[in-house]
Design an enzyme around this catalytic site. Structure first.
Site: not given
Length: 242
Positions: A138, A134
């Site tokens: 990002k 994750y």
């Protein structure tokens, strides 16, 4: 000049649903793109090139704003992460924005105007344990934002990112149900002492979408995090001030 059109991915719930509702209230025709049906939307997978092509055909030359909001989380120690988990998170959170931005960005470039707003995260500005895939997506999304801002700004298309902190959504409920953290882990850390609400994020997206209010803002990664990334205090010092 006709009605402005905004495409919002992940529009069926949480942040995406609130973004879609707010933009609609501001006069946009909103086309949601989600695995689940949305009013006036298109059903599809952001990581599927065929589904993205179908969405592009649906909107044609009528797109002013793209909000890349769809995303999935994965909380697992890096040494235990499978290739399948890694690949799925990257495909939705990073390949999806690549496909959508390329397909709809071409339409904006042909018209010489448009705004892309990527929903990144404070996890793209810092490191958060047990979220390697994750965090990577990002950080990558912020890198893509800055690169396209440079490539496309002179051609009339602005590209910016919003970096939410912890938001009270269905994703948060799922994460807490797994025992990964409690409310106080967040509220004790955030200088504003609360979670964000979806509307906090939607208001920032609305601002960056509007060329009247943000026409000279390009390439930013705007934290909407209650001061999370600004605070280097230790816990007892932070809490002693409340």
């Amino acid at each position: 000049m006709g009605q402005r059109v905004a495409v919002v991915t992940g529009a069926a719930q949480g942040i995406g649903l609130r973004i879609a509702d707010l933009l609609r209230s501001e006069g946009y025709e909103v086309v949601g793109f989600d695995l689940r049906p949305t009013p006036g939307g298109v059903v599809g997978d952001v990581a599927d090139p065929g589904d993205v092509a179908a969405l592009a055909a649906r909107v044609g030359s009528r797109v002013d704003v793209l909000v890349n909001n769809a995303g999935i989380a994965g909380i697992v120690p890096f040494e235990d992460m499978t290739t399948e988990q890694w690949s799925r998170i990257l495909s939705v959170n990073l390949t999806g924005p690549f496909l959508l931005t390329q397909a709809l960005g071409r339409v904006m470039l042909a018209r010489g105007s448009g705004s892309v707003v990527n929903i990144a995260s404070v996890a793209g500005l810092t490191g958060v344990a047990d979220r390697a895939a994750y965090n990577t997506t990002k950080h990558g999304l912020i890198g893509l934002t800055r690169t396209l801002a440079v490539e496309w700004g002179g051609r009339g298309v602005r590209v910016n990112a919003v970096c939410p902190g912890w938001v009270k959504t269905e994703m948060d409920v799922e994460s807490q149900a797994g025992g990964h953290y409690a409310d106080t882990d967040i509220t004790d850390h955030v200088p504003l002492a609360r979670f964000a609400q979806p509307d906090d994020i939607a208001q920032a997206v609305s601002f960056l979408s509007d060329p009247t209010r943000s026409g000279y803002i390009n390439g930013v990664a705007l934290p909407v995090d209650g001061g999370w990334t600004a605070d280097g205090s230790w816990q007892s010092l932070r809490l002693s001030k409340r």
